[in-house]
Design a protein around this motif. Sequence first.
Motif, PDB file in Angstrom:
ATOM      1  N   SER A   1       0.834  -1.206   0.000  1.00  0.00           N
ATOM      2  CA  SER A   1       0.000   0.000   0.000  1.00  0.00           C
ATOM      3  C   SER A   1       0.868   1.256   0.000  1.00  0.00           C
ATOM      4  CB  SER A   1      -0.938   0.006   1.215  1.00  0.00           C
ATOM      5  OG  SER A   1      -0.234   0.222   2.417  1.00  0.00           O
ATOM      6  N   VAL A   2       2.001   1.196   0.677  1.00  0.00           N
ATOM      7  CA  VAL A   2       2.923   2.336   0.688  1.00  0.00           C
ATOM      8  C   VAL A   2       3.522   2.540  -0.699  1.00  0.00           C
ATOM      9  CG1 VAL A   2       5.113   3.195   1.611  1.00  0.00           C
ATOM     10  CG2 VAL A   2       3.449   2.127   3.146  1.00  0.00           C
ATOM     11  N   VAL A   3       3.883   1.439  -1.370  1.00  0.00           N
ATOM     12  CA  VAL A   3       4.441   1.528  -2.727  1.00  0.00           C
ATOM     13  C   VAL A   3       3.428   2.184  -3.664  1.00  0.00           C
ATOM     14  CG1 VAL A   3       5.178   0.176  -4.725  1.00  0.00           C
ATOM     15  CG2 VAL A   3       6.009  -0.423  -2.440  1.00  0.00           C
ATOM     16  N   LEU A   4       2.178   1.756  -3.583  1.00  0.00           N
ATOM     17  CA  LEU A   4       1.149   2.326  -4.464  1.00  0.00           C
ATOM     18  C   LEU A   4       0.885   3.786  -4.146  1.00  0.00           C
ATOM     19  CD1 LEU A   4      -1.327  -0.676  -4.574  1.00  0.00           C
ATOM     20  CD2 LEU A   4      -0.140   0.306  -6.542  1.00  0.00           C
ATOM     21  N   ARG A   5       0.799   4.117  -2.857  1.00  0.00           N
ATOM     22  CA  ARG A   5       0.537   5.512  -2.482  1.00  0.00           C
ATOM     23  C   ARG A   5       1.685   6.418  -2.932  1.00  0.00           C
ATOM     24  NH1 ARG A   5      -3.371   6.951   0.898  1.00  0.00           N
ATOM     25  NH2 ARG A   5      -3.454   4.899   1.895  1.00  0.00           N
ATOM     26  N   THR A   6       2.920   5.911  -2.811  1.00  0.00           N
ATOM     27  CA  THR A   6       4.084   6.693  -3.250  1.00  0.00           C
ATOM     28  C   THR A   6       4.042   6.923  -4.755  1.00  0.00           C
ATOM     29  OG1 THR A   6       5.405   5.777  -1.446  1.00  0.00           O
ATOM     30  CG2 THR A   6       6.605   6.753  -3.294  1.00  0.00           C
ATOM     31  N   ALA A   7       3.665   5.891  -5.517  1.00  0.00           N
ATOM     32  CA  ALA A   7       3.566   6.032  -6.974  1.00  0.00           C
ATOM     33  C   ALA A   7       2.509   7.063  -7.340  1.00  0.00           C
ATOM     34  CB  ALA A   7       3.239   4.683  -7.601  1.00  0.00           C
ATOM     35  N   MET A   8       1.405   7.098  -6.613  1.00  0.00           N
ATOM     36  CA  MET A   8       0.355   8.072  -6.902  1.00  0.00           C
ATOM     37  C   MET A   8       0.807   9.495  -6.568  1.00  0.00           C
ATOM     38  SD  MET A   8      -3.009   6.056  -5.510  1.00  0.00           S
ATOM     39  CE  MET A   8      -3.199   4.312  -5.832  1.00  0.00           C
ATOM     40  N   MET A   9       1.519   9.642  -5.459  1.00  0.00           N
ATOM     41  CA  MET A   9       2.013  10.976  -5.084  1.00  0.00           C
ATOM     42  C   MET A   9       3.048  11.474  -6.082  1.00  0.00           C
ATOM     43  SD  MET A   9       2.305  10.447  -0.952  1.00  0.00           S
ATOM     44  CE  MET A   9       3.096  12.044  -0.730  1.00  0.00           C
ATOM     45  N   ALA A  10       3.868  10.546  -6.600  1.00  0.00           N
ATOM     46  CA  ALA A  10       4.905  10.943  -7.550  1.00  0.00           C
ATOM     47  C   ALA A  10       4.319  11.407  -8.875  1.00  0.00           C
ATOM     48  CB  ALA A  10       5.862   9.769  -7.783  1.00  0.00           C
ATOM     49  N   ALA A  11       3.058  11.048  -9.123  1.00  0.00           N
ATOM     50  CA  ALA A  11       2.427  11.467 -10.379  1.00  0.00           C
ATOM     51  C   ALA A  11       2.344  12.978 -10.505  1.00  0.00           C
ATOM     52  CB  ALA A  11       1.026  10.848 -10.475  1.00  0.00           C
ATOM     53  N   GLN A  12       2.299  13.677  -9.372  1.00  0.00           N
ATOM     54  CA  GLN A  12       2.197  15.142  -9.398  1.00  0.00           C
ATOM     55  C   GLN A  12       3.445  15.786  -9.981  1.00  0.00           C
ATOM     56  OE1 GLN A  12       1.401  16.235  -5.342  1.00  0.00           O
ATOM     57  NE2 GLN A  12      -0.466  14.987  -5.199  1.00  0.00           N
ATOM     58  N   ASP A  13       4.576  15.104  -9.900  1.00  0.00           N
ATOM     59  CA  ASP A  13       5.844  15.668 -10.364  1.00  0.00           C
ATOM     60  C   ASP A  13       6.231  15.195 -11.762  1.00  0.00           C
ATOM     61  OD1 ASP A  13       6.109  16.903  -7.851  1.00  0.00           O
ATOM     62  OD2 ASP A  13       7.010  15.083  -7.009  1.00  0.00           O
ATOM     63  N   ARG A  14       5.395  14.359 -12.381  1.00  0.00           N
ATOM     64  CA  ARG A  14       5.718  13.843 -13.711  1.00  0.00           C
ATOM     65  C   ARG A  14       5.045  14.674 -14.796  1.00  0.00           C
ATOM     66  NH1 ARG A  14       4.018   8.672 -11.605  1.00  0.00           N
ATOM     67  NH2 ARG A  14       2.269   8.772 -13.101  1.00  0.00           N
ATOM     68  N   GLU A  15       5.559  14.504 -15.994  1.00  0.00           N
ATOM     69  CA  GLU A  15       4.887  15.095 -17.151  1.00  0.00           C
ATOM     70  C   GLU A  15       3.517  14.444 -17.310  1.00  0.00           C
ATOM     71  OE1 GLU A  15       5.821  17.518 -19.226  1.00  0.00           O
ATOM     72  OE2 GLU A  15       7.625  17.874 -18.020  1.00  0.00           O
ATOM     73  N   PRO A  16       2.517  15.166 -17.772  1.00  0.00           N
ATOM     74  CA  PRO A  16       1.198  14.551 -17.980  1.00  0.00           C
ATOM     75  C   PRO A  16       1.316  13.346 -18.904  1.00  0.00           C
ATOM     76  CG  PRO A  16       1.068  16.927 -18.191  1.00  0.00           C
ATOM     77  CD  PRO A  16       2.526  16.596 -18.123  1.00  0.00           C
ATOM     78  N   PRO A  17       0.657  12.244 -18.554  1.00  0.00           N
ATOM     79  CA  PRO A  17       0.765  11.042 -19.400  1.00  0.00           C
ATOM     80  C   PRO A  17      -0.015  11.211 -20.695  1.00  0.00           C
ATOM     81  CG  PRO A  17      -0.848  10.698 -17.670  1.00  0.00           C
ATOM     82  CD  PRO A  17      -0.216  12.039 -17.396  1.00  0.00           C
ATOM     83  N   ALA A  18       0.311  10.347 -21.632  1.00  0.00           N
ATOM     84  CA  ALA A  18      -0.459  10.310 -22.869  1.00  0.00           C
ATOM     85  C   ALA A  18      -1.878   9.828 -22.573  1.00  0.00           C
ATOM     86  CB  ALA A  18       0.211   9.393 -23.879  1.00  0.00           C
ATOM     87  N   TYR A  19      -2.816  10.278 -23.419  1.00  0.00           N
ATOM     88  CA  TYR A  19      -4.192   9.862 -23.213  1.00  0.00           C
ATOM     89  C   TYR A  19      -4.338   8.395 -23.616  1.00  0.00           C
ATOM     90  CZ  TYR A  19      -9.237   9.563 -23.626  1.00  0.00           C
ATOM     91  OH  TYR A  19     -10.546   9.167 -23.470  1.00  0.00           O
ATOM     92  N   VAL A  20      -4.950   7.597 -22.693  1.00  0.00           N
ATOM     93  CA  VAL A  20      -5.205   6.194 -23.009  1.00  0.00           C
ATOM     94  C   VAL A  20      -6.697   5.925 -22.825  1.00  0.00           C
ATOM     95  CG1 VAL A  20      -2.899   5.387 -22.374  1.00  0.00           C
ATOM     96  CG2 VAL A  20      -4.714   5.420 -20.657  1.00  0.00           C
ATOM     97  N   VAL A  21      -7.199   5.007 -23.607  1.00  0.00           N
ATOM     98  CA  VAL A  21      -8.599   4.612 -23.536  1.00  0.00           C
ATOM     99  C   VAL A  21      -8.721   3.427 -22.605  1.00  0.00           C
ATOM    100  CG1 VAL A  21     -10.574   3.748 -24.850  1.00  0.00           C
ATOM    101  CG2 VAL A  21      -9.013   5.428 -25.863  1.00  0.00           C
ATOM    102  N   VAL A  22      -9.680   3.478 -21.680  1.00  0.00           N
ATOM    103  CA  VAL A  22      -9.891   2.418 -20.692  1.00  0.00           C
ATOM    104  C   VAL A  22     -11.175   1.673 -21.043  1.00  0.00           C
ATOM    105  CG1 VAL A  22     -10.163   1.872 -18.252  1.00  0.00           C
ATOM    106  CG2 VAL A  22      -8.756   3.837 -18.945  1.00  0.00           C
ATOM    107  N   GLY A  23     -11.085   0.369 -21.167  1.00  0.00           N
ATOM    108  CA  GLY A  23     -12.253  -0.451 -21.451  1.00  0.00           C
ATOM    109  C   GLY A  23     -12.299  -1.689 -20.578  1.00  0.00           C
TER     110      GLY A  23
END
Length: 335
Positions: free
Chosen positions: A311-333
Amino acid sequence: MTKNAPLSPRPVHEPALRVQSSAQLRARGVTVAQTAAQCLPGGSWQQLLPGVYLLHPGPPTHEDRVRGALLYAGRPPAGARRTVPAQAGPGYGEAMVTGLAALALYGFASAPPVIALHRIDVLVPRTRRLRSTRFVQVIRSSSLPRPQRRQGVPLAPVERALADAVGALTDASSVRRIVTEAVRGGHCEPASVVRELSAAKLLGRPHVVDAVDALLVEGRAVAEGRLYAMVRAHRLPQPLWNVELSLPGGGFLGGVDAYWPEQAVALELGARSPGQQRVAFAAEREHLERLGVTVVRVTPQQLRDSPSRLSVVLRTAMMAAQDREPPAYVVVGPR
């Protein structure tokens, strides 16, 4: 009774002393002639196995049979120099119970009780020249696993005991029940069972292949349940479950078990069939990460043993998203 005092010829009711090897009896001052006399018809003792005696005239209990099997299989080889007095330990040597008897002692509901088994499988080093006899089936191995102990009884690890049991079974439903219970009961993970069955060269048997397929389905369901519980217990944001990611133009990127679109974090649960695993996942992960999606891969064992750390690994990955370049748009199905 002191440790070295001769045993009385009367029946012995203490469980730890009811079954003794000939070496242990000699160490306690009982001669070969005295042992033979007590095992005559009408005597107080009986020979349970070659060199192993039940110091009671009644039928052996399942504990007596297990201890007797271990004493028989664990006795030193002929001519070996004894470095430890026979009475100093249980006298099992490197022997350990395996197969259905071990599974019964682990508490498997799908394994018959030990007392109902016609044989007790005992694992010994390959170098031992020891014959199977009466209710003891000797199984030799060039590489002995580290035993697990239950109430002082050395047992082969569940995965090895399972493989030895499956090797002796021909009934498909019995095989399926025990391999499914191994995972459902939390005794072991599917991947370790498959590895042991493969090492035992059992995956070529059709009824074993069918059981492995059921095992992987069962393991997948258990792991997914642990994943859902981890997200709830650690108050992670609810993801999109079991989805496929693709490019807007239709290029397939891969399926993931959980996806947090706002943070562009994907989770892949490594519980699928062994042949599919690493190459396909590595290619999908590399492609997704080039598009700015962070991919976290977890195993069923990690979910079982360290959900807090994950859970710590996942939460850290989510927090790090704020410092990354915006990701490419992907379609979710849906997957």
